[in-house]
Scaffold this active site. Structure first.
Site, PDB file in Angstrom:
ATOM      1  CB  SER A  44      -0.959   0.002   1.187  1.00 34.20           C
ATOM      2  OG  SER A  44      -0.278  -0.137   2.409  1.00 34.20           O
ATOM      3  CD  GLU A  45       0.315   3.894   2.237  1.00 30.31           C
ATOM      4  OE1 GLU A  45      -0.705   4.600   2.106  1.00 30.31           O
ATOM      5  OE2 GLU A  45       0.336   2.857   2.918  1.00 30.31           O
ATOM      6  CB  THR A  46       7.259   1.895  -1.263  1.00 29.21           C
ATOM      7  OG1 THR A  46       6.718   0.593  -1.507  1.00 29.21           O
ATOM      8  CG2 THR A  46       8.767   1.810  -1.243  1.00 29.21           C
TER       9      THR A  46
END
Length: 274
Positions: A44-46
Site C-alpha cells: 500500500s505504501e513504500t
C-alpha cells in the site's frame, strides 16, 4: 546500495498488521526510481528516507503508493520512524521526532510505542449530496444506510461513512469502478464492553490499493471527526479483519492533540540495488 527494511505496523504479532517498505539514504534516487520501486513492491505504501530540508526536522520522508506519491500517510510515518531509529537515527529532542513530508512537519512521540500527532485536516465537513450518493453506490448501500458521510482529508483525500455497527462495515463488498478516484473510509462501532471501539475499512482503488489493511491517516481523520460526539477521548480501532489481519490502532486525544499510535516490528532487512 541502499539499506532496506520492511516494517509491520499496527500489530504486536508480525504479519498481522500493515507492512511498509522503507528505503534508507534515498537522496540519490530519482522520482522515477522511487515510483518504479513502489510499483514493484506492490505494498500500500513504500517510503524513502532523505536528509531534511527544514532545520526543525530530523529526517525527510517521501511516500509512494503503487499509483503515485502522497503528501502524508499514517502507517508509513510510524514504520519509517521505526526504521530510522533502528538504523541509529538520533532525534534532536529525546523522546520526540519531527518528520518532514509533503504535508509539512509531523511530530511523533516515543512512549513504549510510536505515535504521531494527527496533522490538520485540509478538507472537513459534511460531504456534498452527490458525493454521499456516490459513496453509498460504491459501498453497495442505500443512502439511508449511512448515518453520516464526512470529509476527513489530511492529504490522501479521505471521505468517510459512518455505519450502524462493525458487522455492517465487515460485510461491505465495494464497487471499485463506481468509487473511482474517491478514497473512501467506513467505520462502525463494536458492542459496548469490547476492547475494540470500532471496525474501520479503507478503500483507495485510484491509488492502486483496493483495500488498505490498516490506515493511520484515515484513523486520524476519523478521530478528529468523531471524538467527543461519538467516540471517547481514548480508544482502540480494529482494521484489516476482512484481509486476515489484526490491526490495532491506538487513538488518544490529549492536550488538544490527536495521537495515532501502534506497534511496529521489522520483518525484513536487506539491501536494495536499483
Amino acid at each position: 546500495m541502499n539499506v532496506f527494511r520492511q516494517v509491520d505496523v499496527f500489530s504486536e504479532e508480525p504479519l498481522l498488521g500493515n507492512p511498509v517498505a522503507v528505503v534508507h539514504d534515498a537522496d540519490g534516487l530519482t522520482d522515477e526510481q522511487m515510483a518504479a520501486f513502489a510499483r514493484w513492491t506492490n505494498l500500500s505504501e513504500t517510503t524513502f528516507l532523505l536528509r531534511p530540508t527544514d532545520p526543525a526536522a530530523d529526517y525527510r520522508l517521501r511516500i509512494f503508493t503503487p499509483g503515485g506519491e502522497l503528501p502524508f500517510a499514517g502507517h508509513p510515518t510510524l514504520g519509517s520512524a521505526h526504521a530510522w531509529l533502528e538504523a541509529g537515527g538520533a532525534p534532536r529532542t529525546p523522546g520526540t521526532l519531527v518528520q518532514e513530508c509533503g504535508a509539512g512537519l509531523v511530530r511523533l512521540r516515543r512512549a513504549g510505542t510510536l505515535a504521531f500527532a494527527a496533522p490538520p485536516l485540509v478538507r472537513s465537513g459534511p460531504a456534498e449530496p452527490e458525493v454521499v450518493e456516490r459513496v453509498a453506490a460504491s459501498l453497495r448501500l442505500a443512502p439511508s444506510d449511512l448515518l453520516a458521510v464526512q470529509w476527513v482529508d489530511n492529504g490522501p483525500g479521505w471521505v468517510a461513512a459512518r455505519l450502524r455497527d462493525a458487522d455492517a462495515v465487515l460485510a461491505l463488498e465495494p464497487d471499485f469502478a463506481t468509487m473511482g478516484e474517491l478514497q473512501v473510509g467506513a467505520v462502525g462501532p463494536y458492542p459496548e464492553g469490547d476492547e475494540r471501539a470500532v471496525e474501520v475499512r479503507a478503500f483507495c482503488p485510484d491509488l492502486g490499493v483496493p483495500e488498505d489493511p490498516v490506515t493511520g491517516s484515515l484513523n486520524a481523520g476519523l478521530a478528529q471527526w468523531l471524538i467527543g460526539d461519538v467516540l471517547p477521548g481514548r480508544y482502540i480501532a480494529s482494521q484489516g479483519t476482512r484481509l486476515g489481519r489484526s490491526g490495532r490502532v491506538h487513538v488518544e486525544r490529549a492536550d488538544g492533540e490527536t495521537w495515532i499510535g501502534g506497534a511496529t516490528t521489522t520483518t525484513i532487512r536487506g539491501e536494495l540495488s536499483l
